[in-house]
Motif scaffolding. Structure first.
Motif, PDB file in Angstrom:
ATOM      1  N   SER A   3       0.825  -1.205   0.000  1.00 31.49           N
ATOM      2  CA  SER A   3       0.000   0.000   0.000  1.00 31.49           C
ATOM      3  C   SER A   3       0.860   1.257   0.000  1.00 31.49           C
ATOM      4  O   SER A   3       0.461   2.295  -0.517  1.00 31.49           O
ATOM      5  N   SER A  10      -5.219   5.836  -4.772  1.00 32.49           N
ATOM      6  CA  SER A  10      -5.288   4.401  -4.512  1.00 32.49           C
ATOM      7  C   SER A  10      -6.688   3.856  -4.795  1.00 32.49           C
ATOM      8  O   SER A  10      -7.678   4.461  -4.397  1.00 32.49           O
ATOM      9  N   PRO A  13     -10.106   0.856  -0.742  1.00 29.31           N
ATOM     10  CA  PRO A  13     -10.968   1.627   0.168  1.00 29.31           C
ATOM     11  C   PRO A  13     -10.148   2.157   1.353  1.00 29.31           C
ATOM     12  O   PRO A  13      -9.140   1.574   1.732  1.00 29.31           O
ATOM     13  N   ARG A  14     -10.605   3.249   1.933  1.00 31.00           N
ATOM     14  CA  ARG A  14      -9.925   3.846   3.082  1.00 31.00           C
ATOM     15  C   ARG A  14      -9.772   2.792   4.187  1.00 31.00           C
ATOM     16  O   ARG A  14     -10.699   2.067   4.504  1.00 31.00           O
ATOM     17  N   GLY A  15      -8.572   2.710   4.735  1.00 33.05           N
ATOM     18  CA  GLY A  15      -8.306   1.784   5.833  1.00 33.05           C
ATOM     19  C   GLY A  15      -7.904   0.382   5.391  1.00 33.05           C
ATOM     20  O   GLY A  15      -7.537  -0.437   6.219  1.00 33.05           O
TER      21      GLY A  15
END
Length: 127
Positions: A3, A10, A13-15
């Motif tokens: 990541s 990106s 998804p967030r997180g």
């Protein structure tokens, strides 16, 4: 951690983090199954990519059926037709099976007027 190599746009998804872990390459079926089981039981693992040989992919698929039957398993090069059986329902590949490749090769040979073919074979689900 893969990541960290993604740019600001990106697709994840967030997180969500994308992490890659390599495992030793082996042709020993028991070791392949043990490694697949270890990977499947690891926290937050949602899928396995590899191995590249059909015989090894069959062993991984067998191991996953016992510990993580819904886990996705993808190979970039395993072509055995045995991997399309219902027992390997969560196996996916990025190349066609040998059956499809044989159909294409046959069509090509007919196009070029070939009248004789020499075959080379192995006795496993592909070396």
């Amino acid at each position: 951690d893969l990541s960290d190599n993604l740019d600001g746009d990106s697709p994840l998804p967030r997180g969500v983090r994308l992490v890659c872990k390599s495992y030793p390459v082996t042709v020993d079926e028991a070791q392949i199954k043990a490694t697949a089981q270890q990977a499947a039981e690891a926290r937050n693992v949602v899928g396995i990519v590899g191995p590249v040989r059909s015989a090894a992919s069959l062993a991984v698929s067998d191991a996953l059926r016992g510990v993580a039957p819904a886990m996705a398993h993808v190979s970039p090069s395993s072509t055995s037709p045995a991997l399309v059986q219902p027992a390997h329902a969560n196996f996916f590949r990025t190349v066609p099976s040998d059956l499809e490749q044989a159909k294409a090769a046959t069509a090509m040979m007919k196009t070029f007027g070939c009248t004789a073919v020499a075959l080379v074979a192995t006795t496993d689900a592909y070396a």
